[in-house]
Write a protein that holds these residues in place. Structure first.
Motif, short mmCIF file in Angstrom:
data_model
loop_
_atom_site.label_atom_id
_atom_site.label_comp_id
_atom_site.label_asym_id
_atom_site.label_seq_id
_atom_site.Cartn_x
_atom_site.Cartn_y
_atom_site.Cartn_z
N ARG A 133 0.83 -1.21 0.00
CA ARG A 133 0.00 0.00 0.00
C ARG A 133 0.87 1.27 0.00
N ALA A 134 1.99 1.24 0.72
CA ALA A 134 2.88 2.40 0.76
C ALA A 134 3.49 2.66 -0.62
N VAL A 135 4.01 1.60 -1.26
CA VAL A 135 4.59 1.76 -2.60
C VAL A 135 3.52 2.27 -3.56
N HIS A 136 2.34 1.68 -3.51
CA HIS A 136 1.27 2.11 -4.40
C HIS A 136 0.90 3.57 -4.16
N ALA A 137 0.75 3.97 -2.90
CA ALA A 137 0.34 5.34 -2.59
C ALA A 137 1.35 6.35 -3.12
N MET A 138 2.63 6.05 -2.97
CA MET A 138 3.64 7.00 -3.47
C MET A 138 3.69 7.01 -4.99
N TRP A 139 3.55 5.82 -5.61
CA TRP A 139 3.50 5.78 -7.08
C TRP A 139 2.30 6.58 -7.58
N ARG A 140 1.14 6.39 -6.97
CA ARG A 140 -0.08 7.07 -7.40
C ARG A 140 0.05 8.58 -7.23
N ALA A 141 0.62 9.05 -6.11
CA ALA A 141 0.82 10.49 -5.90
C ALA A 141 1.77 11.07 -6.95
N ALA A 142 2.85 10.37 -7.23
CA ALA A 142 3.80 10.82 -8.25
C ALA A 142 3.13 10.85 -9.62
N TYR A 143 2.31 9.85 -9.90
CA TYR A 143 1.60 9.76 -11.18
C TYR A 143 0.61 10.92 -11.33
N GLU A 144 -0.20 11.16 -10.33
CA GLU A 144 -1.23 12.19 -10.42
C GLU A 144 -0.63 13.60 -10.51
N ASP A 145 0.49 13.82 -9.85
CA ASP A 145 1.12 15.15 -9.85
C ASP A 145 2.23 15.30 -10.89
N ASP A 146 2.49 14.23 -11.66
CA ASP A 146 3.60 14.26 -12.63
C ASP A 146 4.90 14.70 -11.95
N ASP A 147 5.19 14.11 -10.79
CA ASP A 147 6.31 14.56 -9.99
C ASP A 147 6.99 13.38 -9.30
N MET A 148 8.12 12.96 -9.84
CA MET A 148 8.84 11.82 -9.27
C MET A 148 9.44 12.12 -7.90
N GLU A 149 9.50 13.40 -7.53
CA GLU A 149 9.98 13.75 -6.19
C GLU A 149 9.02 13.27 -5.11
N GLN A 150 7.80 12.90 -5.50
CA GLN A 150 6.82 12.38 -4.53
C GLN A 150 7.20 10.98 -4.05
N LEU A 151 8.03 10.30 -4.83
CA LEU A 151 8.50 8.97 -4.41
C LEU A 151 9.42 9.12 -3.22
N ASN A 152 9.28 8.28 -2.24
CA ASN A 152 10.10 8.28 -1.03
C ASN A 152 10.03 9.60 -0.28
N SER A 153 8.86 10.24 -0.30
CA SER A 153 8.77 11.56 0.32
C SER A 153 7.74 11.65 1.45
N VAL A 154 7.09 10.56 1.76
CA VAL A 154 6.02 10.57 2.75
C VAL A 154 6.57 10.13 4.09
N SER A 155 6.07 10.68 5.16
CA SER A 155 6.49 10.26 6.48
C SER A 155 5.75 9.00 6.89
N ASN A 156 6.47 7.90 6.94
CA ASN A 156 5.95 6.58 7.33
C ASN A 156 4.62 6.21 6.64
N PRO A 157 4.67 6.06 5.31
CA PRO A 157 3.45 5.59 4.62
C PRO A 157 3.14 4.16 5.01
#
Length: 150
Positions: free
Chosen positions: A125-149
């Motif tokens: 779920r954590a990997v998916h959530a970060m992938w989905r956020a990066a996808y929706e925002d067109d921003d790879m910086e969203q990967l590995n950027s969440v506090s304890n997903p």
């Protein structure tokens, strides 16, 4: 992920975990095109093909391994040759739980992962959530950027 990237025991692949990961991606992600195992008899990897990728990529694939020792690799590659991955395994280049940044996912440039959980469903779920956020925002910086997903 290359087996040379690991400095300790990864352990045998745990098929029930791969099956759980497959089910979660099918449940969570509408862009899943198809899923497959690398070998029908003795799978070592789950492959999830996506209809679209990050930024300008037209398609993407996740190659996933999960071991009986709860070691894992979620590696992303897309049609633009962008790579990144979340790993948990013994190594000499980073903490046991680490992230390899896009676009090349270079082994020597691994950094600590923001994923602190180790249970298969939560990691997925954590990997998916970060992938989905990066996808929706067109921003790879969203990967590995969440506090304890997740």
């Amino acid at each position: 992920m290359s087996k040379d990237d690991r400095a300790g025991e990864f352990g045998p692949i745990y098929l029930p975990a791969l099956q759980r990961i497959r089910g979660l991606w099918l449940e969570l992600e509408p862009l899943v095109d198809e899923t497959a195992y690398d070998d029908d008899v003795a799978p070592t990897e789950l492959q999830i093909n996506l209809e679209d990728g990050l930024c300008d990529a037209d398609s993407a694939r996740l190659d996933i391994q999960w071991s009986e020792l709860e070691m894992y690799s979620f590696q992303y590659v897309d049609s633009d040759d962008v790579n990144w991955r979340f790993d948990r395994h013994p190594n000499t280049h980073a903490p046991e739980i680490h992230f390899h940044r896009p676009p090349e996912a270079v082994t020597r440039d691994a950094e600590p992962s923001c994923i602190d959980v180790t249970e298969v469903s939560l990691v997925t779920r954590a990997v998916h959530a970060m992938w989905r956020a990066a996808y929706e925002d067109d921003d790879m910086e969203q990967l590995n950027s969440v506090s304890n997903p997740p």
